[in-house]
Design a protein around this motif. Structure first.
Motif, short mmCIF file in Angstrom:
data_model
loop_
_atom_site.label_atom_id
_atom_site.label_comp_id
_atom_site.label_asym_id
_atom_site.label_seq_id
_atom_site.Cartn_x
_atom_site.Cartn_y
_atom_site.Cartn_z
N VAL A 86 -6.94 8.72 11.19
CA VAL A 86 -6.28 9.71 10.35
C VAL A 86 -5.66 8.95 9.16
O VAL A 86 -4.89 8.01 9.36
CB VAL A 86 -5.18 10.48 11.11
N TYR A 87 -6.01 9.37 7.95
CA TYR A 87 -5.52 8.69 6.76
C TYR A 87 -4.37 9.48 6.14
O TYR A 87 -4.49 10.68 5.88
CB TYR A 87 -6.64 8.52 5.73
N ILE A 88 -3.25 8.80 5.94
CA ILE A 88 -2.16 9.35 5.14
C ILE A 88 -2.43 8.88 3.71
O ILE A 88 -2.21 7.71 3.38
CB ILE A 88 -0.79 8.88 5.63
N SER A 89 -2.93 9.77 2.89
CA SER A 89 -3.40 9.41 1.56
C SER A 89 -2.42 9.87 0.50
O SER A 89 -2.18 11.06 0.32
CB SER A 89 -4.78 10.02 1.31
N MET A 90 -1.84 8.92 -0.20
CA MET A 90 -0.78 9.21 -1.18
C MET A 90 -1.32 9.22 -2.60
O MET A 90 -2.29 8.53 -2.92
CB MET A 90 0.34 8.16 -1.05
N ASN A 91 -0.66 10.00 -3.43
CA ASN A 91 -0.94 9.97 -4.87
C ASN A 91 -0.12 8.84 -5.46
O ASN A 91 1.10 8.80 -5.34
CB ASN A 91 -0.55 11.31 -5.51
N SER A 92 -0.78 7.89 -6.12
CA SER A 92 -0.08 6.74 -6.67
C SER A 92 0.93 7.14 -7.74
O SER A 92 1.84 6.37 -8.05
CB SER A 92 -1.08 5.74 -7.26
N SER A 93 0.78 8.36 -8.28
CA SER A 93 1.69 8.82 -9.35
C SER A 93 2.76 9.78 -8.84
O SER A 93 3.48 10.36 -9.64
CB SER A 93 0.87 9.51 -10.46
N MET A 94 2.86 9.96 -7.53
CA MET A 94 3.86 10.90 -7.02
C MET A 94 5.27 10.37 -7.29
O MET A 94 5.48 9.17 -7.49
CB MET A 94 3.66 11.14 -5.51
N GLU A 95 6.23 11.31 -7.28
CA GLU A 95 7.61 10.96 -7.63
C GLU A 95 8.14 9.88 -6.68
O GLU A 95 8.02 9.99 -5.46
CB GLU A 95 8.51 12.20 -7.55
N ASN A 96 8.70 8.84 -7.28
CA ASN A 96 9.23 7.72 -6.50
C ASN A 96 10.68 8.00 -6.13
O ASN A 96 11.58 7.88 -6.96
CB ASN A 96 9.11 6.43 -7.31
N CYS A 97 10.91 8.37 -4.89
CA CYS A 97 12.26 8.73 -4.42
C CYS A 97 12.77 7.65 -3.47
O CYS A 97 12.00 6.91 -2.86
CB CYS A 97 12.24 10.08 -3.72
N SER A 98 14.07 7.59 -3.33
CA SER A 98 14.68 6.57 -2.48
C SER A 98 14.29 6.72 -1.02
O SER A 98 14.31 5.73 -0.26
CB SER A 98 16.21 6.61 -2.63
N ASP A 99 13.94 7.94 -0.60
CA ASP A 99 13.60 8.18 0.81
C ASP A 99 12.11 8.03 1.11
O ASP A 99 11.70 8.19 2.27
CB ASP A 99 14.04 9.60 1.22
N ASN A 100 11.30 7.73 0.10
CA ASN A 100 9.85 7.72 0.32
C ASN A 100 9.42 6.77 1.43
O ASN A 100 8.65 7.14 2.33
CB ASN A 100 9.13 7.34 -0.98
N ASN A 101 9.90 5.53 1.38
CA ASN A 101 9.44 4.53 2.35
C ASN A 101 9.83 4.90 3.78
O ASN A 101 8.99 4.87 4.69
CB ASN A 101 9.99 3.15 1.99
N ILE A 102 11.10 5.23 4.00
CA ILE A 102 11.55 5.56 5.35
C ILE A 102 10.89 6.84 5.85
O ILE A 102 10.54 6.97 7.02
CB ILE A 102 13.09 5.67 5.43
N ALA A 103 10.68 7.81 4.93
CA ALA A 103 10.05 9.07 5.33
C ALA A 103 8.61 8.84 5.77
O ALA A 103 8.17 9.36 6.81
CB ALA A 103 10.10 10.06 4.16
N LEU A 104 7.87 8.04 5.01
CA LEU A 104 6.47 7.77 5.36
C LEU A 104 6.36 6.91 6.62
O LEU A 104 5.44 7.09 7.42
CB LEU A 104 5.77 7.09 4.18
N PHE A 105 7.30 5.99 6.80
CA PHE A 105 7.30 5.17 8.03
C PHE A 105 7.53 6.05 9.26
O PHE A 105 6.80 5.95 10.25
CB PHE A 105 8.39 4.10 7.93
#
Length: 259
Positions: free
Chosen positions: A129-148
């Motif tokens: 299963v691929y979690i495929s991100m848009n490289s241009s999506m909004e960079n938020c402070s919670d992005n890394n922890i949310a995706l982890f």
């Protein structure tokens, strides 16, 4: 003189009665005002107070038949649910503790595509299963922890997870896999992007898009997880993991396996 005295007495009695009547009317008016203020107070304050008490002091909540427990860790509040893991004979073989940072009742306000509501979330559990991100999506402070947290939950649910990007140029330059909906006949694709509205969409069979607005990436991803748990709890087929089966609908146009 006697008549004058009696007349004066009658006048005094009349004035006293008049004063009493005025005071009586004033008391009734005051009582009406107090009652109206009480009704207004109850109608305005009690519902909000009830919601505040329920949200902040009641530790047990229920959402769609699933029990959650509010757990505090320092200043942080989590919502946990103990999910029973059952085998084909409906025998409990273990439990899984699902943890959310967002109140599940608030997650219910995030729109979910009607096709997902109708068919549930389906995965090719035997393939990546691929979690495929848009490289241009909004960079938020919670992005890394949310995706982890998101990838951890999916892995715990019995899926093999890998990161990818929907931008083929960026994927090639950065050494990541390029994955989009045209690959969803052999691999489940979960796209993550920012947009004008926080929502969950099914773009194609086995291809989902999670959109977050105003950095609501944690609630958006948790809404997807909550839907997985809902599907599991409502299913009559249990296989020992939260992802219950390899249910898919074949697309007419088969596409390449990106692994």
């Amino acid at each position: 003189m006697a008549e004058d005295g009696e007349t004066e007495k009658d006048m005094n009695e009349s004035e006293e009665k008049s004063d009493k009547n005025i005071k009586s009317r004033q008391n009734r008016q005051l009582m009406v005002i107090i009652i109206l203020m009480g009704v207004l107070f109850i109608s305005l304050f009690i519902p909000s107070a009830y919601r505040y008490i329920i949200k902040n002091y009641i530790n047990d909540i229920e959402y769609n038949g699933i029990e959650f427990y509010k757990v505090k860790s320092g200043s942080l509040v989590f919502y946990e649910s103990v999910i029973p893991l059952l085998n084909e004979k409906d025998e409990e073989i273990g439990t899984y503790i699902a943890r959310f940072k967002t109140d599940p009742r608030e997650l219910a306000n995030i729109p979910v595509d009607y096709k997902i509501e109708r068919d549930g979330l389906k995965f090719r559990s035997n393939n990546t299963v691929y979690i495929s991100m848009n490289s241009s999506m909004e960079n938020c402070s919670d992005n890394n922890i949310a995706l982890f947290d998101f990838s951890s939950f999916l892995s715990d649910s019995g899926l093999t997870i890998k990161p990818a990007f929907t931008n083929i140029t960026y994927a090639n330059q950065s050494g990541y896999t390029y994955a989009d909906c045209q690959h969803s006949s052999k691999n489940t694709i979960i796209k993550v992007d920012s947009g004008n509205k926080t929502e969950i969409i099914r773009e194609r069979t086995n291809c989902y898009k999670i959109v977050y607005n105003q950095c609501e990436i944690i609630p958006a991803l948790e809404r997807f997880n909550l839907r997985i748990i809902e599907d599991y709890m409502n299913s009559t087929k249990k296989t020992g993991t939260i992802i219950i089966s390899n249910q898919t609908i074949n697309e007419d146009n088969e596409s390449e396996d990106i692994e």
